[in-house]
Design a protein around this motif. Structure first.
Motif, PDB file in Angstrom:
ATOM      1  N   GLY A  38      -3.265  -4.735  -3.090  1.00  0.00           N
ATOM      2  CA  GLY A  38      -3.746  -5.722  -4.042  1.00  0.00           C
ATOM      3  C   GLY A  38      -3.787  -5.235  -5.478  1.00  0.00           C
ATOM      4  O   GLY A  38      -3.422  -4.100  -5.789  1.00  0.00           O
ATOM      5  N   PRO A  39      -4.252  -6.112  -6.358  1.00  0.00           N
ATOM      6  CA  PRO A  39      -4.177  -5.867  -7.799  1.00  0.00           C
ATOM      7  C   PRO A  39      -5.041  -4.714  -8.299  1.00  0.00           C
ATOM      8  O   PRO A  39      -4.803  -4.218  -9.402  1.00  0.00           O
ATOM      9  N   ASP A  43       0.598  -3.840  -9.045  1.00  0.00           N
ATOM     10  CA  ASP A  43       0.969  -5.227  -9.309  1.00  0.00           C
ATOM     11  C   ASP A  43       1.549  -5.835  -8.028  1.00  0.00           C
ATOM     12  O   ASP A  43       2.755  -5.752  -7.789  1.00  0.00           O
ATOM     13  N   GLU A  44       0.669  -6.395  -7.204  1.00  0.00           N
ATOM     14  CA  GLU A  44       1.101  -7.009  -5.962  1.00  0.00           C
ATOM     15  C   GLU A  44       0.084  -8.046  -5.516  1.00  0.00           C
ATOM     16  O   GLU A  44      -1.068  -8.025  -5.938  1.00  0.00           O
ATOM     17  N   GLU A  45       0.551  -8.917  -4.638  1.00  0.00           N
ATOM     18  CA  GLU A  45      -0.297  -9.962  -4.080  1.00  0.00           C
ATOM     19  C   GLU A  45      -0.401  -9.752  -2.572  1.00  0.00           C
ATOM     20  O   GLU A  45       0.609  -9.557  -1.892  1.00  0.00           O
TER      21      GLU A  45
END
Length: 146
Positions: A38-39, A43-45
Protein backbone atom coordinates in the motif's frame (compact mmCIF):
# COMPACT_ATOMS: atom_id res chain seq x y z
CA UNK A 1 14.35 -26.04 -2.40
CA UNK A 2 18.06 -26.86 -2.26
CA UNK A 3 19.36 -24.86 0.70
CA UNK A 4 22.99 -25.20 -0.41
CA UNK A 5 22.40 -22.79 -3.28
CA UNK A 6 20.25 -20.32 -1.36
CA UNK A 7 21.09 -16.76 -0.40
CA UNK A 8 19.75 -15.78 3.02
CA UNK A 9 18.53 -12.26 3.65
CA UNK A 10 18.13 -11.51 7.36
CA UNK A 11 16.43 -8.53 9.02
CA UNK A 12 15.93 -8.04 12.77
CA UNK A 13 13.55 -5.47 14.27
CA UNK A 14 12.44 -4.72 17.80
CA UNK A 15 8.81 -3.88 18.62
CA UNK A 16 7.26 -2.21 21.66
CA UNK A 17 4.38 -4.69 21.69
CA UNK A 18 3.96 -8.34 22.66
CA UNK A 19 5.06 -11.23 20.45
CA UNK A 20 1.36 -12.14 20.03
CA UNK A 21 0.53 -8.75 18.49
CA UNK A 22 3.51 -8.94 16.13
CA UNK A 23 2.67 -12.50 15.10
CA UNK A 24 -1.01 -11.73 14.54
CA UNK A 25 -0.15 -8.80 12.24
CA UNK A 26 1.18 -11.36 9.73
CA UNK A 27 -2.20 -13.11 9.55
CA UNK A 28 -4.65 -10.19 9.67
CA UNK A 29 -5.69 -9.12 6.15
CA UNK A 30 -6.52 -5.58 7.25
CA UNK A 31 -3.15 -5.14 8.95
CA UNK A 32 -1.25 -6.67 6.02
CA UNK A 33 -2.83 -4.05 3.76
CA UNK A 34 -1.45 -1.33 6.02
CA UNK A 35 2.15 -2.42 6.54
CA UNK A 36 3.19 -4.97 3.93
CA UNK A 37 1.59 -3.28 0.94
CA UNK A 38 0.00 0.00 0.00
CA UNK A 39 0.76 3.70 -0.16
CA UNK A 40 2.62 3.84 3.18
CA UNK A 41 5.36 1.78 1.51
CA UNK A 42 5.34 2.55 -2.18
CA UNK A 43 3.19 3.91 -4.97
CA UNK A 44 0.69 1.07 -5.22
CA UNK A 45 -2.93 0.21 -4.61
CA UNK A 46 -4.02 -2.84 -2.62
CA UNK A 47 -6.66 -4.66 -4.68
CA UNK A 48 -7.25 -7.83 -2.68
CA UNK A 49 -5.78 -9.59 0.32
CA UNK A 50 -6.99 -13.09 1.03
CA UNK A 51 -5.52 -15.78 3.21
CA UNK A 52 -6.25 -19.07 4.88
CA UNK A 53 -4.09 -18.80 8.03
CA UNK A 54 -3.31 -22.44 8.80
CA UNK A 55 -0.52 -24.86 7.98
CA UNK A 56 -1.20 -25.88 4.38
CA UNK A 57 -3.32 -22.78 3.81
CA UNK A 58 -2.42 -20.26 1.16
CA UNK A 59 -2.43 -16.52 0.67
CA UNK A 60 -2.82 -14.09 -2.22
CA UNK A 61 -1.96 -10.40 -1.94
CA UNK A 62 -2.87 -8.53 -5.15
CA UNK A 63 -1.61 -4.99 -5.70
CA UNK A 64 -1.56 -2.60 -8.65
CA UNK A 65 1.89 -1.08 -9.11
CA UNK A 66 2.84 1.06 -12.10
CA UNK A 67 -0.33 -0.02 -13.89
CA UNK A 68 0.42 -3.71 -13.44
CA UNK A 69 -1.38 -6.20 -11.19
CA UNK A 70 0.99 -8.28 -9.09
CA UNK A 71 -0.25 -11.27 -7.11
CA UNK A 72 2.06 -12.24 -4.25
CA UNK A 73 1.28 -15.85 -3.35
CA UNK A 74 2.43 -18.44 -0.89
CA UNK A 75 1.62 -21.30 1.41
CA UNK A 76 1.90 -21.44 5.18
CA UNK A 77 4.37 -24.18 6.14
CA UNK A 78 4.64 -23.76 9.91
CA UNK A 79 2.75 -21.80 12.57
CA UNK A 80 3.77 -21.74 16.20
CA UNK A 81 2.03 -18.68 17.65
CA UNK A 82 3.58 -16.41 18.79
CA UNK A 83 7.11 -17.68 18.12
CA UNK A 84 7.48 -18.87 14.55
CA UNK A 85 5.84 -18.50 11.16
CA UNK A 86 7.20 -20.06 7.96
CA UNK A 87 5.74 -19.62 4.48
CA UNK A 88 6.63 -19.75 0.83
CA UNK A 89 6.75 -16.48 -1.11
CA UNK A 90 6.37 -15.94 -4.82
CA UNK A 91 4.58 -14.08 -7.54
CA UNK A 92 1.80 -15.77 -9.53
CA UNK A 93 2.84 -16.59 -13.09
CA UNK A 94 6.56 -16.38 -12.18
CA UNK A 95 8.32 -19.70 -11.86
CA UNK A 96 9.73 -20.63 -8.48
CA UNK A 97 9.23 -19.43 -4.95
CA UNK A 98 11.31 -18.67 -1.91
CA UNK A 99 10.85 -19.30 1.80
CA UNK A 100 10.37 -16.78 4.59
CA UNK A 101 10.90 -17.62 8.26
CA UNK A 102 9.70 -15.32 11.03
CA UNK A 103 11.06 -15.86 14.54
CA UNK A 104 9.74 -13.72 17.41
CA UNK A 105 11.15 -13.63 20.93
CA UNK A 106 9.79 -11.75 23.94
CA UNK A 107 11.78 -8.87 25.37
CA UNK A 108 11.34 -7.09 28.66
CA UNK A 109 9.45 -4.25 26.94
CA UNK A 110 8.11 -5.84 23.77
CA UNK A 111 9.52 -8.31 21.30
CA UNK A 112 12.15 -8.88 18.66
CA UNK A 113 11.45 -10.32 15.23
CA UNK A 114 14.05 -11.91 13.00
CA UNK A 115 13.01 -12.46 9.41
CA UNK A 116 15.05 -14.78 7.21
CA UNK A 117 14.19 -14.86 3.51
CA UNK A 118 15.80 -17.76 1.63
CA UNK A 119 16.29 -16.78 -1.99
CA UNK A 120 17.42 -19.22 -4.66
CA UNK A 121 20.89 -18.36 -5.93
CA UNK A 122 19.30 -17.25 -9.25
CA UNK A 123 17.88 -14.30 -7.29
CA UNK A 124 21.11 -13.40 -5.47
CA UNK A 125 21.30 -10.03 -7.28
CA UNK A 126 18.02 -9.09 -5.56
CA UNK A 127 19.25 -9.76 -2.01
CA UNK A 128 19.95 -6.09 -1.26
CA UNK A 129 16.60 -4.94 -2.60
CA UNK A 130 14.86 -7.74 -0.70
CA UNK A 131 16.53 -6.72 2.57
CA UNK A 132 15.65 -3.06 1.98
CA UNK A 133 12.01 -3.94 1.24
CA UNK A 134 11.57 -6.11 4.34
CA UNK A 135 13.32 -3.48 6.49
CA UNK A 136 10.92 -0.82 5.26
CA UNK A 137 7.90 -3.09 5.79
CA UNK A 138 8.96 -3.94 9.35
CA UNK A 139 9.51 -0.24 10.10
CA UNK A 140 5.95 0.52 8.94
CA UNK A 141 4.66 -2.45 10.96
CA UNK A 142 6.34 -1.05 14.07
CA UNK A 143 4.60 2.31 13.46
CA UNK A 144 1.20 0.64 12.97
CA UNK A 145 1.56 -1.46 16.14
CA UNK A 146 2.73 1.41 18.37
Amino acid sequence: MNTESNVNVRVTRQFSVSPEKVFDAWLDPEMIGKWMFGPDLRDEEVLRISLDPRVGGSFSFVVRRQGQEIDHVGEYLKMDRPRRLVFTWGVADVEGSSRVMIDIVPLKNGSELTLTHELHSDWADFAGRTKDAWTKMLDVLAEKLS
